[in-house]
Write an enzyme that holds these catalytic residues in place. Sequence first.
Site, mmCIF file in Angstrom:
data_model
loop_
_atom_site.group_PDB
_atom_site.id
_atom_site.type_symbol
_atom_site.label_atom_id
_atom_site.label_comp_id
_atom_site.label_asym_id
_atom_site.label_seq_id
_atom_site.Cartn_x
_atom_site.Cartn_y
_atom_site.Cartn_z
ATOM 1 N N ASP A 168 6.797 -15.924 23.491
ATOM 2 C CA ASP A 168 6.591 -16.356 22.108
ATOM 3 C C ASP A 168 6.965 -15.257 21.115
ATOM 4 O O ASP A 168 7.652 -15.503 20.117
ATOM 5 C CB ASP A 168 5.124 -16.738 21.894
ATOM 6 C CG ASP A 168 4.807 -18.153 22.362
ATOM 7 O OD1 ASP A 168 5.746 -18.920 22.590
ATOM 8 O OD2 ASP A 168 3.615 -18.471 22.490
ATOM 9 N N PHE A 169 6.493 -14.054 21.371
ATOM 10 C CA PHE A 169 6.722 -12.985 20.406
ATOM 11 C C PHE A 169 8.166 -12.482 20.421
ATOM 12 O O PHE A 169 8.713 -12.145 19.375
ATOM 13 C CB PHE A 169 5.731 -11.845 20.637
ATOM 14 C CG PHE A 169 4.374 -12.140 20.063
ATOM 15 C CD1 PHE A 169 4.131 -11.995 18.707
ATOM 16 C CD2 PHE A 169 3.348 -12.612 20.854
ATOM 17 C CE1 PHE A 169 2.900 -12.294 18.159
ATOM 18 C CE2 PHE A 169 2.110 -12.916 20.328
ATOM 19 C CZ PHE A 169 1.881 -12.757 18.978
#
Length: 424
Positions: A168-169
Amino acid sequence: MAGLKDFPKFGALAGLKILDSGSNIAGPLGGGLLAECGATVIHFEGPKKPDNQRGWYGYPQNHRNQLSMVADIKSEEGRDIFLKLIQWADIWVESSKGGQYDRLGLSDEEIWKVNPKIAIVHVSGYGQTGDPSYVSRASYDAVGQAFSGYMSLNGTTEALKINPYLSDFACGLTTCWAMLACYVSTILTGKGESVDVAQYEALARIMDGRVMQFATDGVKVPRTGNKDGQAALFSFYTCKDKRTIFIGMTGAEVCKRGFPIIGLPVPGSGDPDFPEGFTGWLIDSPVGRRMEAAMEAYVAEHTMEEVEAVMQENQIPCQRVYELEDCISDPHWKARETITEWDDPMLGHVTGLGLINKFKNNPSKIWRGAPLFGMDNRDILRDLGYTDEEIDGLYAKGITNEFDRDTTIKRYRLKEVIPHMKDE
């Protein structure tokens, strides 16, 4: 509450206008980072679908400096609000299953009819194009880690998921620069551009040469845990006191300074394993195993503090593993304000990560905490030309919605899950 005209002017991106209709982390993180640099960012959510991160620490950390607008994009009135914001924005970023907005009748071409110069950023698990059976699949962080192949490189005997939410990051950071690249293209060409960001590709891109190594030569690096899969003397080592430390003894000058410490000859001093200019070698080789054995013998005779002191004195890259309490109390973290405090509408006074990337002439800042759900509806709608009566009508029809703090606390049971709120 704040509207489109209330955003203070500061930072390297003052005046940049962003509409973010994404959710979770992969898409919204890009807008969150740009908001900290002064961009005006509106987080757009549906009246019955608050962002999944709301009610937890992630939302206050990732949505600082933003405005909240809630409207039902599937209704005629909500769609009108959305398109007015498209007309206002320089960048629109969304995160959903591939093709979701096409299915809503809001393709890039339709958006450009409203704002021909807008930069459009689509973020999804598998991308907007490719095998149709993949494009429409749902995705979360672990899906991206697994599908990208990244997970297969980590762990020891079985694949290891990296926390917290690496996929996600990594995708959020990729989204951040994709947003700016897309926007710069519109400036240079005078024509809107659209970019397709796939979560799994963002993570695959940071796998260095592992994919090339396998695709070209069939070499598959085994999972090695905290040992580097390729380079000798580039791993974590267990010291005499059973504490571990990372040491990176690679590079010509580092090897010259470091080898005598661990009992290896200085490169270029006559040993054929270590010729002049030696920078390092493969861990799974006779020379690499010799290097590793020397380091293992050295650290076994010294405590972690002793090893750390000697390595730092000789400018050998090293670092013991910090726990979070080490991070928060570290003088360098404090000096750079990597940890800071601010007031959040949901959690109250909080301490968390500060602003990354320090701009000299146009510094970033935190001017407000992450907004409550729909907190800025009325101000934004007034700035878009809606009367108070029309706004009341949107609420009455359920086209827009908001939660005050009390409602937020009850909905997300914050007194049960947030320790410092239990006594409120």
